[in-house]
Design a protein around this motif. Structure first.
Motif, short mmCIF file in Angstrom:
data_model
loop_
_atom_site.label_atom_id
_atom_site.label_comp_id
_atom_site.label_asym_id
_atom_site.label_seq_id
_atom_site.Cartn_x
_atom_site.Cartn_y
_atom_site.Cartn_z
N THR A 126 0.81 -1.21 0.00
CA THR A 126 0.00 0.00 0.00
C THR A 126 0.84 1.26 0.00
O THR A 126 0.55 2.23 -0.70
N ARG A 127 1.92 1.25 0.76
CA ARG A 127 2.75 2.45 0.84
C ARG A 127 3.43 2.74 -0.49
O ARG A 127 3.54 3.91 -0.88
N ARG A 128 3.84 1.70 -1.21
CA ARG A 128 4.44 1.92 -2.52
C ARG A 128 3.37 2.28 -3.55
O ARG A 128 3.58 3.12 -4.41
N ARG A 129 2.20 1.64 -3.45
CA ARG A 129 1.11 1.93 -4.39
C ARG A 129 0.68 3.38 -4.28
O ARG A 129 0.32 4.00 -5.28
N ARG A 130 0.70 3.91 -3.06
CA ARG A 130 0.34 5.32 -2.87
C ARG A 130 1.56 6.23 -2.94
O ARG A 130 1.47 7.41 -2.64
#
Length: 288
Positions: A126-130
Motif C-alpha cells: 500500500t505504501r508503494r502503491r500510494r
C-alpha cells in the motif's frame, strides 16, 4: 504489522491480497455457472468500467488530454471506481509518478525489480502503491480539492461491494461470478499487463531516455512497447492509434464525444511532432 517475504505487511496490504484472491477464486466457478445474461452483463460492465479507466482516469485526469463536462467526467470516474483499481486520486497520482520516473527504481511498478513486481507485486504494498516514498498524493492537488473525488477516495471499495450485492440480487451467483469475478479479473490483468509485459516485450515506437514528453495526452514512454496483446485486452493503444492498423476504441469514443460537443480541448500530436520524435529516436539509437 507482519514481516513476510522480506518486507513488512500492514492490514491494508492483507486486505488487498484477500480481495484479489477472492476475485480470482470467483473465476474458478465460471465454467459451472455460465449463462448468457451473466455473460453479456459482464461484457457491458467490462467496456463501461474500462472506459472509466482509459478515457477518464488515464487520458482526461492524468494527462489532461481532453476536457469533459463535470457531470460526464464524474460519471466516467465513477465507472472507473467500479473496476476495483483504486480511486481517481490514488490511480492518477500513481500514474503520474510512473511517467515521471518510468522504469527507474522510483517507478511504483518498475520492471527493473522483476516481472512479478511490475505486474502485481506492487499492488500488495500500500505504501508503494500510494507512492509514499515519493511524497504521496501531493501531485494531484486539483483532484483533492474536489469533494466528489475525496468521497470516492474514502469509499472506494464500498461501491464495488454494493454493485456485487445488486448483481447477486438480480441474477444470483452467475451474475456475481461473471460480472464481478471474471470481468474484474480480466480488466485487472489487462491493465497490469501494460506495466509488466508492455515494458519488456514488443515493438518500441519510441526509444529509451528521450520518451519523456506527453503530447496531448498521448504518452511517449521510455520503455513502453506497442503490443497487440494490450490492444486486444484493454482496447487502447498508448500512442492513440497513430498507425492505421493500431486499434484504439477509447480514441474512437473520444472522437464521438468531440463530434457531439461533449469532449473539448482534445489534444493530439501533429505530424511534425511525431516525425521529430521519430527522428530524435533514431539519432539516440545510433548514439547508443
Amino acid at each position: 504489522m507482519w514481516r513476510v517475504l522480506g518486507r513488512t505487511w500492514n492490514i491494508q496490504d492483507v486486505f488487498t491480497l484477500a480481495v484479489i484472491l477472492a476475485l480470482h477464486s470467483l473465476c474458478a466457478f465460471a465454467p459451472f455457472h455460465f449463462n448468457w445474461p451473466a455473460f453479456w452483463v459482464a461484457v457491458t460492465l467490462y467496456v463501461v468500467t474500462g472506459l472509466g479507466l482509459t478515457l477518464c482516469y488515464h487520458r482526461s485526469l492524468t494527462h489532461r488530454g481532453l476536457r469533459l463536462p463535470k457531470w460526464l467526467e464524474y460519471l466516467f470516474a465513477y465507472c472507473g471506481v467500479l473496476s476495483l483499481q483504486g480511486s481517481p486520486i490514488e490511480w492518477v497520482s500513481n500514474h503520474r509518478y510512473h511517467h515521471q520516473f518510468t522504469d527507474t527504481e522510483k517507478d511504483p511498478h518498475s520492471p527493473i525489480q522483476s516481472l512479478w513486481h511490475s505486474h502485481i507485486g506492487w499492488i500488495f504494498d500500500t505504501r508503494r502503491r500510494r507512492c509514499e516514498h515519493l511524497g504521496g498524493l501531493k501531485n494531484v492537488e486539483e483532484l483533492k480539492k474536489q469533494p466528489f473525488y475525496r468521497f470516492l477516495f474514502r469509499t472506494n471499495f464500498l461501491h464495488s461491494f454494493a454493485l456485487g450485492g445488486l448483481l447477486y440480487a438480480v441474477g444470483g451467483f452467475p451474475f456475481l461470478v461473471w460480472a464481478v469475478g471474471v470481468r474484474t479479473v480480466l480488466l485487472f490483468h489487462a491493465t497490469l499487463i501494460i506495466n509488466s509485459v508492455g515494458h519488456m516485450w514488443g515493438k518500441k515506437p519510441w526509444t529509451p531516455v528521450i520518451c519523456l514528453q506527453t503530447i496531448g495526452g498521448c504518452q511517449l514512454l521510455r520503455l513502453e512497447k506497442n503490443g497487440i496483446i494490450t490492444t486486444m485486452l484493454l482496447n487502447t493503444q498508448l500512442d492513440m492509434g497513430w498507425k492505421w492498423w493500431q486499434i484504439d476504441i477509447t480514441w474512437y469514443v473520444i472522437r464521438f464525444l468531440q463530434a457531439i460537443g461533449l469532449a473539448t480541448d482534445v489534444k493530439v500530436p501533429t505530424e511534425i511532432q511525431k516525425q521529430r520524435k521519430a527522428s530524435n529516436g533514431r539519432i539516440m539509437a545510433t548514439q547508443k
